[in-house]
Design a protein around this motif. Structure first.
Motif, PDB file in Angstrom:
ATOM      1  N   SER A 202       0.750  -1.743  -0.208  1.00  0.00           N
ATOM      2  CA  SER A 202      -0.123  -0.034   0.382  1.00  0.00           C
ATOM      3  C   SER A 202       0.657   1.357   0.084  1.00  0.00           C
ATOM      4  O   SER A 202       1.840   0.554   0.287  1.00  0.00           O
ATOM      5  CB  SER A 202      -0.976   0.014   1.460  1.00  0.00           C
ATOM      6  N   THR A 203       0.275   1.981  -0.412  1.00  0.00           N
ATOM      7  CA  THR A 203       1.189   3.429  -0.483  1.00  0.00           C
ATOM      8  C   THR A 203       1.528   3.893   0.504  1.00  0.00           C
ATOM      9  O   THR A 203       2.834   4.969   1.559  1.00  0.00           O
ATOM     10  CB  THR A 203       0.662   4.872  -1.027  1.00  0.00           C
ATOM     11  N   PHE A 204       0.721   3.365   1.829  1.00  0.00           N
ATOM     12  CA  PHE A 204       0.713   3.658   3.853  1.00  0.00           C
ATOM     13  C   PHE A 204       1.370   2.386   4.315  1.00  0.00           C
ATOM     14  O   PHE A 204       1.885   2.735   5.486  1.00  0.00           O
ATOM     15  CB  PHE A 204      -0.982   4.563   4.091  1.00  0.00           C
ATOM     16  N   SER A 205       2.047   1.588   3.566  1.00  0.00           N
ATOM     17  CA  SER A 205       2.462   0.692   4.162  1.00  0.00           C
ATOM     18  C   SER A 205       3.637   0.762   4.975  1.00  0.00           C
ATOM     19  O   SER A 205       4.017   0.267   6.396  1.00  0.00           O
ATOM     20  CB  SER A 205       2.821  -0.578   3.187  1.00  0.00           C
ATOM     21  N   THR A 206       4.754   1.274   4.336  1.00  0.00           N
ATOM     22  CA  THR A 206       5.577   2.161   5.368  1.00  0.00           C
ATOM     23  C   THR A 206       5.276   2.620   6.118  1.00  0.00           C
ATOM     24  O   THR A 206       6.205   2.451   7.937  1.00  0.00           O
ATOM     25  CB  THR A 206       6.953   3.043   4.262  1.00  0.00           C
ATOM     26  N   ASP A 207       4.619   3.991   6.301  1.00  0.00           N
ATOM     27  CA  ASP A 207       4.002   4.810   7.399  1.00  0.00           C
ATOM     28  C   ASP A 207       3.514   3.318   8.358  1.00  0.00           C
ATOM     29  O   ASP A 207       4.200   3.913   9.844  1.00  0.00           O
ATOM     30  CB  ASP A 207       2.928   5.307   6.939  1.00  0.00           C
ATOM     31  N   PHE A 208       2.445   2.376   8.050  1.00  0.00           N
ATOM     32  CA  PHE A 208       1.839   1.399   8.862  1.00  0.00           C
ATOM     33  C   PHE A 208       3.465   1.108   9.922  1.00  0.00           C
ATOM     34  O   PHE A 208       3.091   0.789  10.708  1.00  0.00           O
ATOM     35  CB  PHE A 208       1.074   1.185   8.170  1.00  0.00           C
TER      36      PHE A 208
END
Length: 75
Positions: free
Chosen positions: A12-18
């Motif tokens: 996801s585009t947010f996987s690193t942030d998560f």
């Protein structure tokens, strides 16, 4: 004893942030465990130091007793 961080494997585009949020949450959760471990280590060190001090005081008492026997007038 520490908590093993979760690894998020989502795409996801947010996987690193998560993943960063999960890692930080685990780090924060480990703070009390780390503090208790450090406190336990300090207490064990103080126990050893107290034991060493007790031995030193005992040795001093023995030495003072020997010194008193040497300077005691006979007669």
């Amino acid at each position: 004893m520490s908590i093993t961080p979760l690894t998020f494997t989502g795409v996801s585009t947010f996987s690193t942030d998560f993943q960063t949020i999960l890692t930080r949450a685990v780090s924060i959760a480990n703070l009390p465990v780390t503090a208790l471990t450090n406190q336990q280590t300090n207490i064990q060190s103080e126990k050893v130091l107290a034991s060493n001090l007790s031995s030193a005081i005992s040795d001093l008492g023995t030495s003072l007793g020997s010194l008193a026997a040497l300077v005691r007038p006979t007669g």
